[in-house]
Design a protein around this motif. Sequence first.
Motif, PDB file in Angstrom:
ATOM      1  N   ARG A 211       0.817  -1.217   0.000  1.00  0.00           N
ATOM      2  CA  ARG A 211       0.000   0.000   0.000  1.00  0.00           C
ATOM      3  C   ARG A 211       0.849   1.264   0.000  1.00  0.00           C
ATOM      4  NH1 ARG A 211      -5.405   0.024   1.422  1.00  0.00           N
ATOM      5  NH2 ARG A 211      -5.215   2.193   0.791  1.00  0.00           N
ATOM      6  N   SER A 212       2.004   1.219   0.661  1.00  0.00           N
ATOM      7  CA  SER A 212       2.846   2.414   0.743  1.00  0.00           C
ATOM      8  C   SER A 212       3.472   2.770  -0.602  1.00  0.00           C
ATOM      9  CB  SER A 212       3.946   2.216   1.787  1.00  0.00           C
ATOM     10  OG  SER A 212       4.878   1.224   1.366  1.00  0.00           O
ATOM     11  N   ASP A 213       3.462   1.834  -1.540  1.00  0.00           N
ATOM     12  CA  ASP A 213       4.068   2.054  -2.854  1.00  0.00           C
ATOM     13  C   ASP A 213       3.127   2.775  -3.815  1.00  0.00           C
ATOM     14  OD1 ASP A 213       6.306   1.708  -4.582  1.00  0.00           O
ATOM     15  OD2 ASP A 213       5.259   0.087  -5.608  1.00  0.00           O
ATOM     16  N   GLU A 214       1.850   2.896  -3.470  1.00  0.00           N
ATOM     17  CA  GLU A 214       0.859   3.524  -4.351  1.00  0.00           C
ATOM     18  C   GLU A 214       1.156   5.013  -4.554  1.00  0.00           C
ATOM     19  OE1 GLU A 214      -3.405   2.831  -3.808  1.00  0.00           O
ATOM     20  OE2 GLU A 214      -2.853   1.302  -2.330  1.00  0.00           O
ATOM     21  N   LEU A 215       0.811   5.505  -5.726  1.00  0.00           N
ATOM     22  CA  LEU A 215       0.923   6.931  -6.022  1.00  0.00           C
ATOM     23  C   LEU A 215      -0.430   7.475  -6.481  1.00  0.00           C
ATOM     24  CD1 LEU A 215       4.295   7.009  -8.004  1.00  0.00           C
ATOM     25  CD2 LEU A 215       3.915   7.741  -5.651  1.00  0.00           C
ATOM     26  N   PHE A 216      -0.721   8.707  -6.086  1.00  0.00           N
ATOM     27  CA  PHE A 216      -1.917   9.439  -6.522  1.00  0.00           C
ATOM     28  C   PHE A 216      -3.207   8.664  -6.220  1.00  0.00           C
ATOM     29  CE2 PHE A 216       1.435  10.118  -9.877  1.00  0.00           C
ATOM     30  CZ  PHE A 216       1.947  11.277  -9.327  1.00  0.00           C
ATOM     31  N   SER A 217      -3.204   7.905  -5.132  1.00  0.00           N
ATOM     32  CA  SER A 217      -4.323   7.007  -4.852  1.00  0.00           C
ATOM     33  C   SER A 217      -5.650   7.752  -4.691  1.00  0.00           C
ATOM     34  CB  SER A 217      -4.030   6.190  -3.588  1.00  0.00           C
ATOM     35  OG  SER A 217      -5.062   5.269  -3.337  1.00  0.00           O
ATOM     36  N   GLU A 218      -5.667   8.779  -3.832  1.00  0.00           N
ATOM     37  CA  GLU A 218      -6.917   9.494  -3.581  1.00  0.00           C
ATOM     38  C   GLU A 218      -7.385  10.251  -4.817  1.00  0.00           C
ATOM     39  OE1 GLU A 218      -6.552  11.936  -0.163  1.00  0.00           O
ATOM     40  OE2 GLU A 218      -6.089  10.273   1.211  1.00  0.00           O
ATOM     41  N   GLU A 219      -6.449  10.849  -5.536  1.00  0.00           N
ATOM     42  CA  GLU A 219      -6.808  11.611  -6.732  1.00  0.00           C
ATOM     43  C   GLU A 219      -7.440  10.712  -7.794  1.00  0.00           C
ATOM     44  OE1 GLU A 219      -4.474  13.557 -10.486  1.00  0.00           O
ATOM     45  OE2 GLU A 219      -3.625  13.923  -8.499  1.00  0.00           O
ATOM     46  N   ILE A 220      -6.847   9.560  -8.027  1.00  0.00           N
ATOM     47  CA  ILE A 220      -7.377   8.660  -9.049  1.00  0.00           C
ATOM     48  C   ILE A 220      -8.702   8.058  -8.595  1.00  0.00           C
ATOM     49  CG2 ILE A 220      -6.949   6.449 -10.200  1.00  0.00           C
ATOM     50  CD1 ILE A 220      -4.055   7.356 -10.542  1.00  0.00           C
ATOM     51  N   ALA A 221      -8.838   7.784  -7.313  1.00  0.00           N
ATOM     52  CA  ALA A 221     -10.116   7.304  -6.797  1.00  0.00           C
ATOM     53  C   ALA A 221     -11.221   8.341  -7.044  1.00  0.00           C
ATOM     54  CB  ALA A 221     -10.002   6.991  -5.308  1.00  0.00           C
ATOM     55  N   GLU A 222     -10.892   9.617  -6.872  1.00  0.00           N
ATOM     56  CA  GLU A 222     -11.873  10.681  -7.100  1.00  0.00           C
ATOM     57  C   GLU A 222     -12.232  10.781  -8.579  1.00  0.00           C
ATOM     58  OE1 GLU A 222     -14.366  14.027  -6.173  1.00  0.00           O
ATOM     59  OE2 GLU A 222     -13.618  12.248  -5.115  1.00  0.00           O
ATOM     60  N   LEU A 223     -11.245  10.641  -9.461  1.00  0.00           N
ATOM     61  CA  LEU A 223     -11.534  10.673 -10.895  1.00  0.00           C
ATOM     62  C   LEU A 223     -12.438   9.510 -11.289  1.00  0.00           C
ATOM     63  CD1 LEU A 223      -8.021  11.631 -12.308  1.00  0.00           C
ATOM     64  CD2 LEU A 223     -10.114  12.981 -12.578  1.00  0.00           C
ATOM     65  N   CYS A 224     -12.198   8.340 -10.723  1.00  0.00           N
ATOM     66  CA  CYS A 224     -13.045   7.183 -11.020  1.00  0.00           C
ATOM     67  C   CYS A 224     -14.454   7.374 -10.465  1.00  0.00           C
ATOM     68  CB  CYS A 224     -12.421   5.912 -10.446  1.00  0.00           C
ATOM     69  SG  CYS A 224     -10.877   5.403 -11.258  1.00  0.00           S
ATOM     70  N   ARG A 225     -14.550   8.001  -9.301  1.00  0.00           N
ATOM     71  CA  ARG A 225     -15.873   8.243  -8.710  1.00  0.00           C
ATOM     72  C   ARG A 225     -16.680   9.237  -9.546  1.00  0.00           C
ATOM     73  NH1 ARG A 225     -18.610  11.763  -6.028  1.00  0.00           N
ATOM     74  NH2 ARG A 225     -16.898  13.283  -6.033  1.00  0.00           N
ATOM     75  N   LYS A 226     -16.022  10.280 -10.048  1.00  0.00           N
ATOM     76  CA  LYS A 226     -16.702  11.308 -10.827  1.00  0.00           C
ATOM     77  C   LYS A 226     -17.019  10.857 -12.250  1.00  0.00           C
ATOM     78  CE  LYS A 226     -15.159  15.538 -10.450  1.00  0.00           C
ATOM     79  NZ  LYS A 226     -14.197  16.687 -10.364  1.00  0.00           N
ATOM     80  N   HIS A 227     -16.254   9.883 -12.760  1.00  0.00           N
ATOM     81  CA  HIS A 227     -16.443   9.422 -14.143  1.00  0.00           C
ATOM     82  C   HIS A 227     -16.508   7.896 -14.171  1.00  0.00           C
ATOM     83  CE1 HIS A 227     -15.358  13.535 -15.424  1.00  0.00           C
ATOM     84  NE2 HIS A 227     -14.390  13.443 -14.527  1.00  0.00           N
ATOM     85  N   PRO A 228     -17.513   7.298 -13.516  1.00  0.00           N
ATOM     86  CA  PRO A 228     -17.551   5.833 -13.393  1.00  0.00           C
ATOM     87  C   PRO A 228     -17.770   5.116 -14.723  1.00  0.00           C
ATOM     88  CG  PRO A 228     -19.603   6.810 -12.625  1.00  0.00           C
ATOM     89  CD  PRO A 228     -18.656   7.947 -12.856  1.00  0.00           C
ATOM     90  N   ASP A 229     -18.334   5.808 -15.706  1.00  0.00           N
ATOM     91  CA  ASP A 229     -18.568   5.175 -17.005  1.00  0.00           C
ATOM     92  C   ASP A 229     -17.321   5.201 -17.893  1.00  0.00           C
ATOM     93  OD1 ASP A 229     -18.767   7.967 -17.049  1.00  0.00           O
ATOM     94  OD2 ASP A 229     -19.966   7.961 -18.895  1.00  0.00           O
ATOM     95  N   ARG A 230     -16.265   5.885 -17.438  1.00  0.00           N
ATOM     96  CA  ARG A 230     -15.077   6.037 -18.281  1.00  0.00           C
ATOM     97  C   ARG A 230     -13.799   5.523 -17.629  1.00  0.00           C
ATOM     98  NH1 ARG A 230     -14.299  11.853 -19.907  1.00  0.00           N
ATOM     99  NH2 ARG A 230     -12.736  10.862 -21.237  1.00  0.00           N
TER     100      ARG A 230
END
Length: 416
Positions: A211-230
């Motif tokens: 988990r500590s190796d992840e980058l931009f985790s929260e930002e990408i999660a937000e992009l996926c939440r806002k654009h779930p069809d894409r």
Amino acid sequence: MAVIKLVPGLFALLRMRNDRVSRINAAPAERKPDPISEMARAMHPEELRLVVRSVTQENETARTYRLAAAAPAEPPALPVFQPGQYISVKLSIDGIQTSRAYTIASAPAEAGGDSREAGGPDGGSGFYEITVRRKPGGFASGYIWENWKGGTEVIATGPHGDFHYSPLRDTPEIVALAGGTGITPFRSMMRQWAGEGEGPKLTLLYGCRDRSDELFSEEIAELCRKHPDRFRRINTYEKVNGDPGLRQGYLDAAFIGAHVDDPAAATFFVCGPTVMYGFLRGELARLGKLERKQTRFEACGAPDDVARTPGFPAEAKGRVVRATVRIGQKEQTIPAASTESLLVSIERAGLILDSRCRSGECGICRSRLVSGDVFILPDNDGRRAADKDLGYIHPCSTYPLTDLVVEIPPGKTAQT
């Protein structure tokens, strides 16, 4: 009769020639600016003067550097680019002139000052962002971490690279296979496409050590939440540390097949550490017969240990040979280690050889091998067929096995 028919045409040609001479003689001595050439230079500059605006500590081993145009900037604005392309930063480390390529992690729109998507600041001056992972004993990454701070000036090339989406070539279904910092080009794609409101669909399959190796985790999660069809993101980890909610394993065919309904209808973009590339070539082959254009691998730089590359002769490991470098009428003999690229040996000797991708792709360092035996990385051999026949090499992906002679075109290198 034939000669008579030619006469009108000859007179017309003569009139055109006289008219051209008259126009040249009447032209002003001062050369007028060519707007097309000026635009081309602004879009594809040979060199960029940048300055570090901010540094973000992403985790223990990765930092993101925001780079803006230095003032006074020339050109006045950052060149546009395709999401997925890279810049090559030029470094002078203990008297050695070298360069490193880093994918731009920000969106093309942000280079022009538009950063309203994905939580960025509204408007303002344009910027590029690059993420640098500090490798243990890393020559360039260690220098950047120790020396780049707010206000540090950076020289770089303009954006380059073929690792980007093209609607004429690629399918509307993109599967992004990322490992570690290999997520940066996909962050750029997602930020850009989210701001445009249209574009291909992207499934991000992201492999990390833990988990500590992840980058931009929260930002990408937000992009996926806002654009779930894409946008979709599914992570897998080498170590889950007892967390039952995480998937443990590699980016293998089983994992990919579980999240991609029809691999034959997708285009696969791969970016990550060198060792991941050979593994994924085999795993993608297990998904069924894919056309060559359906798999795209980002230029990944030199392997950590070339001696582990299939085909590298075991008896050559640890060997140091003599490399004679010819530049025009001059030549210099330098030591060259078999496990370092010829480009690195040239740089260590105090010579500057222009390079960008450092992965055998761009051909900027193209030189001619006059004599000697070399090992060329099979997955990083971007030479044209004619160059192979004529004995040309890309020193960044070439490793010396015996004493050799190499000719570098004049103008590509100079003494420091």
